[in-house]
Scaffold this motif. Structure first.
Motif, mmCIF file in Angstrom:
data_model
loop_
_atom_site.group_PDB
_atom_site.id
_atom_site.type_symbol
_atom_site.label_atom_id
_atom_site.label_comp_id
_atom_site.label_asym_id
_atom_site.label_seq_id
_atom_site.Cartn_x
_atom_site.Cartn_y
_atom_site.Cartn_z
ATOM 1 N N ALA A 246 42.471 -76.628 -18.792
ATOM 2 C CA ALA A 246 42.711 -76.239 -20.187
ATOM 3 C C ALA A 246 41.491 -75.544 -20.782
ATOM 4 C CB ALA A 246 43.073 -77.475 -21.015
ATOM 5 N N GLU A 247 40.309 -76.066 -20.469
ATOM 6 C CA GLU A 247 39.091 -75.440 -20.978
ATOM 7 C C GLU A 247 38.912 -74.050 -20.380
ATOM 8 O OE1 GLU A 247 34.231 -76.005 -21.187
ATOM 9 O OE2 GLU A 247 35.445 -77.470 -20.078
ATOM 10 N N GLY A 248 39.141 -73.934 -19.064
ATOM 11 C CA GLY A 248 38.985 -72.645 -18.417
ATOM 12 C C GLY A 248 39.925 -71.599 -18.978
ATOM 13 N N VAL A 249 41.175 -71.980 -19.203
ATOM 14 C CA VAL A 249 42.163 -71.043 -19.760
ATOM 15 C C VAL A 249 41.757 -70.623 -21.173
ATOM 16 C CG1 VAL A 249 44.545 -70.834 -20.571
ATOM 17 C CG2 VAL A 249 44.064 -71.839 -18.320
ATOM 18 N N ASP A 250 41.280 -71.576 -21.966
ATOM 19 C CA ASP A 250 40.860 -71.273 -23.338
ATOM 20 C C ASP A 250 39.680 -70.302 -23.348
ATOM 21 O OD1 ASP A 250 40.994 -71.818 -26.261
ATOM 22 O OD2 ASP A 250 38.990 -72.640 -25.909
ATOM 23 N N VAL A 251 38.685 -70.560 -22.497
ATOM 24 C CA VAL A 251 37.516 -69.674 -22.406
ATOM 25 C C VAL A 251 37.953 -68.276 -21.972
ATOM 26 C CG1 VAL A 251 35.372 -69.234 -21.120
ATOM 27 C CG2 VAL A 251 35.857 -71.538 -21.982
ATOM 28 N N LEU A 252 38.867 -68.213 -20.991
ATOM 29 C CA LEU A 252 39.339 -66.923 -20.483
ATOM 30 C C LEU A 252 40.089 -66.148 -21.562
ATOM 31 C CD1 LEU A 252 39.932 -64.868 -18.237
ATOM 32 C CD2 LEU A 252 41.925 -66.270 -17.631
ATOM 33 N N GLN A 253 40.988 -66.817 -22.280
ATOM 34 C CA GLN A 253 41.777 -66.121 -23.289
ATOM 35 C C GLN A 253 40.885 -65.527 -24.383
ATOM 36 O OE1 GLN A 253 44.573 -69.193 -24.411
ATOM 37 N NE2 GLN A 253 46.124 -68.462 -22.956
ATOM 38 N N THR A 254 39.846 -66.271 -24.752
ATOM 39 C CA THR A 254 38.903 -65.772 -25.760
ATOM 40 C C THR A 254 38.183 -64.525 -25.249
ATOM 41 O OG1 THR A 254 38.579 -68.019 -26.624
ATOM 42 C CG2 THR A 254 36.908 -66.370 -27.176
ATOM 43 N N ALA A 255 37.803 -64.547 -23.969
ATOM 44 C CA ALA A 255 37.106 -63.392 -23.387
ATOM 45 C C ALA A 255 38.041 -62.188 -23.281
ATOM 46 C CB ALA A 255 36.549 -63.763 -22.015
ATOM 47 N N HIS B 244 38.330 -73.143 -10.688
ATOM 48 C CA HIS B 244 38.154 -73.501 -9.276
ATOM 49 C C HIS B 244 37.711 -74.950 -9.131
ATOM 50 C CE1 HIS B 244 39.166 -69.801 -7.484
ATOM 51 N NE2 HIS B 244 38.052 -69.142 -7.728
ATOM 52 N N HIS B 245 36.797 -75.372 -9.990
ATOM 53 C CA HIS B 245 36.258 -76.736 -9.909
ATOM 54 C C HIS B 245 37.349 -77.764 -10.203
ATOM 55 C CE1 HIS B 245 32.697 -79.083 -9.292
ATOM 56 N NE2 HIS B 245 32.793 -79.702 -10.441
ATOM 57 N N ALA B 246 38.319 -77.384 -11.031
ATOM 58 C CA ALA B 246 39.415 -78.295 -11.375
ATOM 59 C C ALA B 246 40.223 -78.681 -10.144
ATOM 60 C CB ALA B 246 40.327 -77.647 -12.411
ATOM 61 N N ARG B 247 40.266 -77.805 -9.125
ATOM 62 C CA ARG B 247 41.054 -78.083 -7.921
ATOM 63 C C ARG B 247 40.250 -78.832 -6.860
ATOM 64 N NH1 ARG B 247 42.750 -72.346 -8.246
ATOM 65 N NH2 ARG B 247 41.722 -71.967 -6.246
ATOM 66 N N TRP C 48 44.595 -82.255 -9.605
ATOM 67 C CA TRP C 48 43.836 -81.231 -10.317
ATOM 68 C C TRP C 48 43.399 -81.759 -11.681
ATOM 69 C CZ3 TRP C 48 46.999 -76.050 -9.512
ATOM 70 C CH2 TRP C 48 46.959 -75.727 -8.143
ATOM 71 N N ASN C 49 42.227 -81.344 -12.120
ATOM 72 C CA ASN C 49 41.661 -81.809 -13.386
ATOM 73 C C ASN C 49 42.227 -80.955 -14.525
ATOM 74 O OD1 ASN C 49 39.901 -82.171 -15.654
ATOM 75 N ND2 ASN C 49 38.347 -83.006 -14.294
ATOM 76 N N THR C 50 43.186 -81.506 -15.241
ATOM 77 C CA THR C 50 43.872 -80.731 -16.278
ATOM 78 C C THR C 50 42.948 -80.404 -17.454
ATOM 79 O OG1 THR C 50 44.714 -82.807 -17.217
ATOM 80 C CG2 THR C 50 46.153 -81.620 -15.696
ATOM 81 N N ARG C 51 41.955 -81.250 -17.707
ATOM 82 C CA ARG C 51 41.013 -80.972 -18.802
ATOM 83 C C ARG C 51 40.202 -79.712 -18.495
ATOM 84 N NH1 ARG C 51 35.861 -81.453 -19.538
ATOM 85 N NH2 ARG C 51 35.546 -82.596 -17.591
ATOM 86 N N LEU C 52 39.704 -79.609 -17.262
ATOM 87 C CA LEU C 52 38.944 -78.416 -16.876
ATOM 88 C C LEU C 52 39.831 -77.173 -16.872
ATOM 89 C CD1 LEU C 52 36.624 -79.629 -13.957
ATOM 90 C CD2 LEU C 52 36.020 -79.194 -16.348
#
Length: 381
Positions: free
Chosen positions: A242-251, A211-214, A236-240
Motif C-alpha cells: 500500500a505504501e509503495g503504490v501510494d508513493v508511486l501514484q504521487t510520483a 519488491h521487499h513486500a514479496r 506478501w506484506n500488504t502494508r508495504l
C-alpha cells in the motif's frame, strides 16, 4: 546504545567537518573514531545533544590527526581554531554526501561500499560481512574510494541518477551477515526522497517497497527459490504494498516518467493481482514498452518478451525473444519457460538444464535444475 540514531547522525556530522575544512577521507576517519568513543562513553553518560557531542569529539579527533601529520602547517592554515562545544550546526549536508559517495570516478563496488560507510554509518566489518569478503579487503576498497573523492569539491552538484543506481545495487544485494542491505537501502532511499522530492527517487523507493513486500514468499522453508507465479500471496506484506503504490501514484502524477517509476508500475500490477492468473499482462507489456523506450535495456527487452508470452501466447513471446542477443543472461531460462508453455517439454527440459549451467547464483541454478528434472521425469516416466 542507540545504534540507529548513530547511523542517522553520521552523514550530517561528516558534512559539518567537511564544511569546516576537513577533506572527506579525514572527516570520515574522525567521525568513525568519535563513534568508537561514543560506544565507550554514552552508556554511562548519554549526551543531551548527540549530534553536537559527535561533532565536537570528531572535530577534536580531526585536529589531533592534522597536528600529527607531516603537512601540519598547511592544514592548520586551512582549518579554524577548535570551536567551543555547543549546539551542532543546523545545516544538513547528507544530500551532498550521497552525491560524493556515488561519484562517477568510483567503480560501482567502491561507490556502494563508501555509501554504506559514510551515509549508512555501517562499520567496515559489517559491510565486509554483507558482501562476504575479508574485512581487510573491504577496508582497502573503502580507503581507495575515500582517496579518490577527497579532492572533489563538496559543493559540486551531483547526479541523482548515479546515486539511485548505487542505492539499487545495495538493495539487490539483499541480506547476508548481520546487516539487511535491502532494508538499509530502503532507509537511505527514504532519506533521499525526503531531501530531494525527486520523482525518480520516489519511483525507486516505490519499487523497493513493492519488491521487499514479496520477500517472505520468495523462498520456501528449506531455502528453495519460489517463482512469482507460485508464491503464497498471503505472505506478501500488504502494508508495504500500500505504501509503495501510494508513493508511486504521487510520483506518476508529476508526469515526468523515469525508468524506476516504470519498473515500480510493473511491480504494482503484479502486487495488485490476487492470483497469478489475474495478472494484467496487457498493461504490464505496455509498461515494458515505456521502459524500453526510456532505457533501451536488453534486460527490459527480455522481460518484455516474457510478458508478451503471457499476454499474447508463448509463440509471440518466443518471436520477441528471437530478436535478442543469445548471450543475454537469463535468455535461455526464458526460452525454456516459453517452450514449456508452448507444449514442448523436451526442448524446455534441455534449455532449463543449459540455463542452470550459467545461472548467476546457487538458488537460481538449483531451481532451473529442478525444472529440467521435473520435465525429464514426465517425459520418461
Amino acid at each position: 546504545m542507540n545504534e540507529p540514531l548513530l547511523r542517522e547522525l553520521v552523514p550530517a556530522v561528516i558534512g559539518v567537518l567537511v564544511r569546516r575544512g576537513a577533506d572527506f577521507a579525514a572527516a570520515e576517519d574522525a567521525v568513525q573514531d568519535a563513534l568508537v568513543e561514543s560506544v565507550r562513553v554514552w552508556p554511562d553518560d548519554p549526551p543531551r545533544d548527540p549530534k553536537g557531542w559527535l561533532v565536537t569529539v570528531a572535530w577534536r579527533k580531526f585536529l589531533d590527526a592534522s597536528r600529527a601529520d607531516s603537512s601540519r602547517q598547511r592544514r592548520e592554515e586551512r582549518v579554524e581554531a577548535e570551536p567551543l562545544p555547543g549546539p551542532a550546526e543546523a545545516a544538513d549536508d547528507t544530500l551532498q554526501l550521497y552525491f560524493l559517495c556515488a561519484h562517477p570516478s568510483l567503480t560501482p563496488a567502491s561507490a556502494v561500499a563508501l555509501t554504506l560507510r559514510a551515509v549508512g554509518g555501517l562499520t567496515t566489518r559489517q559491510i565486509a560481512q554483507a558482501y562476504l569478503v575479508p574485512e581487510a579487503t573491504m577496508a582497502q576498497r573503502i580507503s581507495r574510494a575515500k582517496k579518490t573523492v577527497s579532492s572533489v569539491r563538496f559543493n559540486q552538484p551531483g547526479d541523482v541518477a548515479t546515486v539511485l543506481r548505487v542505492l539499487y545495487l545495495v538493495f539487490n544485494e539483499g541480506y547476508s551477515g548481520d546487516v539487511d542491505l535491502a532494508a538499509e537501502a530502503i532507509r537511505l532511499t527514504r532519506q533521499l526522497a525526503i531531501k530531494t522530492g525527486h520523482e525518480e527517487v520516489a519511483g525507486l523507493l516505490a519499487l523497493m517497497l513493492l519488491h521487499h513486500a514479496r520477500r517472505p514468499a520468495r523462498t520456501s522453508p528449506d531455502g528453495r527459490l519460489v517463482p512469482l507465479a507460485e508464491q503464497d500471496r498471503g505472505l506478501w506484506n500488504t502494508r508495504l504494498i500500500a505504501e509503495g503504490v501510494d508513493v508511486l501514484q504521487t510520483a506518476l502524477a508529476r508526469d515526468r516518467l523515469g525508468e524506476f517509476q516504470a519498473q515500480a508500475a510493473i511491480a504494482a500490477l503484479h502486487a495488485d493481482a490476487q492470483t497469478a492468473a489475474e495478472t494484467d499482462w496487457v498493461q504490464i507489456v505496455e509498461w515494458y514498452d515505456e521502459l524500453v523506450r526510456l532505457t533501451d535495456s536488453p534486460v527490459a527487452r527480455l522481460n518484455r518478451a516474457v510478458a508478451i508470452g503471457e499476454a499474447d501466447g508463448p509463440r509471440a513471446g518466443l518471436a520477441a525473444l528471437a530478436e535478442l542477443d543469445p548471450a543475454l543472461p537469463r535468455r535461455t531460462a526464458a526460452l525454456a519457460y516459453l517452450h514449456e508453455r508452448d507444449g514442448d517439454p523436451a526442448t524446455a527440459a534441455r534449455l532449463y538444464a543449459e540455463a542452470a549451467r550459467s545461472a548467476p547464483n546457487l538458488a537460481e541454478r538449483e531451481h532451473l535444475t529442478r525444472q529440467a528434472a521435473r520435465l525429464n521425469a514426465q517425459l520418461h516416466g
